[in-house]
Design an enzyme around this catalytic site. Structure first.
Site, PDB file in Angstrom:
ATOM      1  N   TYR A 145       0.828  -1.201   0.000  1.00  0.00           N
ATOM      2  CA  TYR A 145       0.000   0.000   0.000  1.00  0.00           C
ATOM      3  C   TYR A 145       0.867   1.258   0.000  1.00  0.00           C
ATOM      4  O   TYR A 145       1.748   1.407   0.846  1.00  0.00           O
ATOM      5  CB  TYR A 145      -0.909   0.008   1.233  1.00  0.00           C
ATOM      6  CG  TYR A 145      -1.892   1.165   1.231  1.00  0.00           C
ATOM      7  CD1 TYR A 145      -2.885   1.250   0.268  1.00  0.00           C
ATOM      8  CD2 TYR A 145      -1.820   2.173   2.182  1.00  0.00           C
ATOM      9  CE1 TYR A 145      -3.783   2.309   0.248  1.00  0.00           C
ATOM     10  CE2 TYR A 145      -2.714   3.240   2.175  1.00  0.00           C
ATOM     11  CZ  TYR A 145      -3.690   3.303   1.192  1.00  0.00           C
ATOM     12  OH  TYR A 145      -4.574   4.355   1.183  1.00  0.00           O
ATOM     13  N   ASP A 246       9.109   4.864   0.449  1.00  0.00           N
ATOM     14  CA  ASP A 246       7.879   5.361   1.072  1.00  0.00           C
ATOM     15  C   ASP A 246       8.003   5.209   2.590  1.00  0.00           C
ATOM     16  O   ASP A 246       7.965   4.107   3.129  1.00  0.00           O
ATOM     17  CB  ASP A 246       6.681   4.561   0.534  1.00  0.00           C
ATOM     18  CG  ASP A 246       5.345   5.088   1.052  1.00  0.00           C
ATOM     19  OD1 ASP A 246       5.348   5.925   1.985  1.00  0.00           O
ATOM     20  OD2 ASP A 246       4.309   4.660   0.532  1.00  0.00           O
ATOM     21  N   LYS A 273       1.905  11.541   7.639  1.00  0.00           N
ATOM     22  CA  LYS A 273       1.464  11.157   8.986  1.00  0.00           C
ATOM     23  C   LYS A 273       2.179  11.896  10.111  1.00  0.00           C
ATOM     24  O   LYS A 273       1.850  13.012  10.437  1.00  0.00           O
ATOM     25  CB  LYS A 273       1.596   9.641   9.136  1.00  0.00           C
ATOM     26  CG  LYS A 273       0.823   8.902   8.028  1.00  0.00           C
ATOM     27  CD  LYS A 273       0.213   7.632   8.447  1.00  0.00           C
ATOM     28  CE  LYS A 273      -0.448   6.917   7.274  1.00  0.00           C
ATOM     29  NZ  LYS A 273      -1.566   6.113   7.569  1.00  0.00           N
TER      30      LYS A 273
HETATM   31  C1  LIG Z   1       2.950   3.334   3.301  1.00  0.00           C
HETATM   32  C2  LIG Z   1       1.905   4.370   2.982  1.00  0.00           C
HETATM   33  N1  LIG Z   1       2.107   5.217   1.968  1.00  0.00           N
HETATM   34  C3  LIG Z   1       1.223   6.178   1.660  1.00  0.00           C
HETATM   35  C4  LIG Z   1       0.045   6.314   2.363  1.00  0.00           C
HETATM   36  C5  LIG Z   1      -0.949   7.371   1.987  1.00  0.00           C
HETATM   37  O1  LIG Z   1      -1.002   8.383   2.947  1.00  0.00           O
HETATM   38  P1  LIG Z   1      -2.326   9.260   3.130  1.00  0.00           P
HETATM   39  O2  LIG Z   1      -3.375   8.379   3.742  1.00  0.00           O
HETATM   40  O3  LIG Z   1      -1.907  10.401   3.990  1.00  0.00           O
HETATM   41  O4  LIG Z   1      -2.742   9.705   1.770  1.00  0.00           O
HETATM   42  C6  LIG Z   1      -0.199   5.460   3.441  1.00  0.00           C
HETATM   43  C7  LIG Z   1      -1.435   5.598   4.239  1.00  0.00           C
HETATM   44  O5  LIG Z   1      -1.750   4.820   5.111  1.00  0.00           O
HETATM   45  C8  LIG Z   1       0.732   4.450   3.747  1.00  0.00           C
HETATM   46  O6  LIG Z   1       0.511   3.564   4.735  1.00  0.00           O
END
Ligand SMILES: Cc1ncc(COP(=O)(O)O)c(C=O)c1O
Length: 447
Positions: A145, A246, A273
């Site tokens: 994800y 990421d 986050k």
């Molecule tokens: C690893 C990862 N990347 C990107 C995102 C996307 O972030 P956002 O929910 O702030 O759009 C998340 C969200 O949980 C995530 O877990």
């Protein structure tokens, strides 16, 4: 109040929400049946629902709330800035200050751009990598994800009917996703060095970069091997591709994020986050040479990046307060508490004699109703499918009635207002729930 209760205020609000939202919610991740519990307010590590029940929050808005809820320093910073102006069509000193604080934490960070969410950060990193290389394709690991951008979602819910035998297939997540999206995403088997290297080499001519999470929860919350990390770096370096790490979730694991802990040397990193202290945020940080694609000072940038709320001062103020609190000591203490939580839960599964395992790193905790060795998407998929997925949801509901908010799929995390008492309470509540599930199962089988 015992959940579910059709007479509760939450049940009433859920009915109201059903009249305004498709599927009864404006945010899929917060919905569960028969109705989601609605929050009234929160304080420290406790969330209070609209019926007056308090629960310890082991989800923390999916790992955002490292400092729990409404930390006084963050509240003061937000209040102060809100009273001075919420957003402007002018930059402020605040965004420079937060950028400096974040950039100072990892060697791979030279320049940075703020976005409003992690999804947006990933989107800009992908677009930036394309602009830098002039190539369209992106590689990512199967099932991982990275937010809601079409390209990042590819293969997110792959299953045995379509995931392919020899190598992962590029499967669109949203119904009707354009073919161009799937054909521009190359899917790698997480942690399989030889297979991933082969796929990368075959696609080297068309690739802009590799999007990678070093501890993806959808691969069991187990870090990639040192060899896998080395292979990705060697490939991207040799072919002048962009390695995008990421760290939207993993940034909470170390002072310089997971990259400093596991020795990843990315060209770009996506953040979100925790760096916003509870306000919506995202960022792309990376090597100056790569980040230059966003430079529009002399005319059109190779990759445009803007956004009405990017770098907005209220978020920046919250982020600055959060970064001051996010010290090596705070992270170390919470990681130690994470160790205690995982050890306690492992012991609980053993004592309850239930087939399961507990994984996670630092302050992240994952429970699985399977003892199969995890470490990639397919093994984790098997551990979270059918009966095993139902059991995790069942555990989630039983924990709600024992004063604990976890996730429906086994992920949890800690926050700094917690101490040993809270993580020990989690273990006790899981033990009582597992024993209850076994009893109920016996009754079901007997009837
Ligand atoms: C690893 C990862 N990347 C990107 C995102 C996307 O972030 P956002 O929910 O702030 O759009 C998340 C969200 O949980 C995530 O877990």
């Amino acid at each position: 109040m015992i959940y579910p209760d059709p007479t509760s205020r939450s049940a009433e609000l859920a009915k109201r929400a059903g009249r305004v939202y498709p599927g009864g919610t404006t945010r899929g991740q917060t919905y569960y049946t028969p109705y989601p519990i609605y929050v009234d307010h929160a304080e420290g590590c406790q969330v209070f629902d609209v019926d007056g029940t308090a629960r310890t929050d082991f989800l923390n808005n999916y790992t955002v709330q490292f400092f729990g809820h409404s930390h006084p320093d963050i509240v003061a910073a937000v209040q102060h800035q809100a009273a001075r102006g919420m957003c402007f069509t002018m930059p402020s000193e605040l965004d420079i200050e937060l950028a400096e604080m974040v950039l100072g934490r990892a060697a791979s960070f030279e320049h940075l751009r703020f976005t409003n969410t992690g999804t947006e950060a990933v989107m800009h990193a992908i677009k930036g990598a394309r602009a830098y290389t002039g190539k369209a394709k992106i590689a990512k690991c199967e099932g991982v994800y990275h937010g809601a951008y079409d390209y990042a979602e590819v293969s997110l819910d792959s299953n045995p009917q379509m995931w392919g035998q020899d190598r992962p297939q590029s499967v669109g997540h949203t119904h009707g996703v354009p073919e161009g999206v799937t054909s521009d995403v190359v899917v790698l088997p997480f942690n399989d060095v030889a297979a991933s290297e082969k796929i990368l080499e075959e696609n080297a001519g068309d690739l802009a970069g590799v999007l990678f999470d070093v501890v993806p929860s959808r691969c069991g919350g187990i870090p990639a091997s040192a060899d896998y990390i080395k292979m990705l770096k060697a490939f991207t370096q040799a072919h002048d591709k962009v390695l995008i790490l990421d760290e939207v979730v993993t940034w909470r694991l170390g002072y310089g994020g997971a990259q400093t802990l596991y020795g990843v040397e990315p060209d770009m990193t996506t953040l979100g986050k925790v760096i916003g202290g509870g306000m919506p945020i995202g960022a792309v940080a990376g090597r100056e040479e790569v980040m230059r694609v966003f430079d529009s000072s002399a005319g059109k940038a190779l990759c445009s990046h803007s956004g009405t709320f990017a770098g907005n001062p209220v978020t920046m103020a919250a982020g600055i307060a959060a970064m001051k609190l996010l010290t090596p000591e705070a992270i170390e203490r919470l990681n130690g508490l994470g160790e205690r939580a995982r050890a306690g839960l492992r012991e609980v599964f053993r004592r309850a004699d239930v087939d399961g395992q507990v994984t996670g790193e630092g302050s992240l905790v994952l429970m699985h109703f399977s003892s199969e060795a995890l470490g990639d998407y397919r093994s984790t998929w098997r551990a979270h499918t059918d009966r095993r997925a139902e059991m995790l949801e069942d555990l989630f509901r039983r924990l709600l009635n024992r004063g604990i908010l976890f996730s429906t799929w086994g992920l949890g995390c800690l926050s700094t207002p917690m101490g040993e008492a809270e993580v020990d309470h989690l273990a006790e509540a899981v033990l009582a729930s597992l024993n209850e599930m076994k009893e109920d199962n016996k009754k079901e089988l007997a009837s």
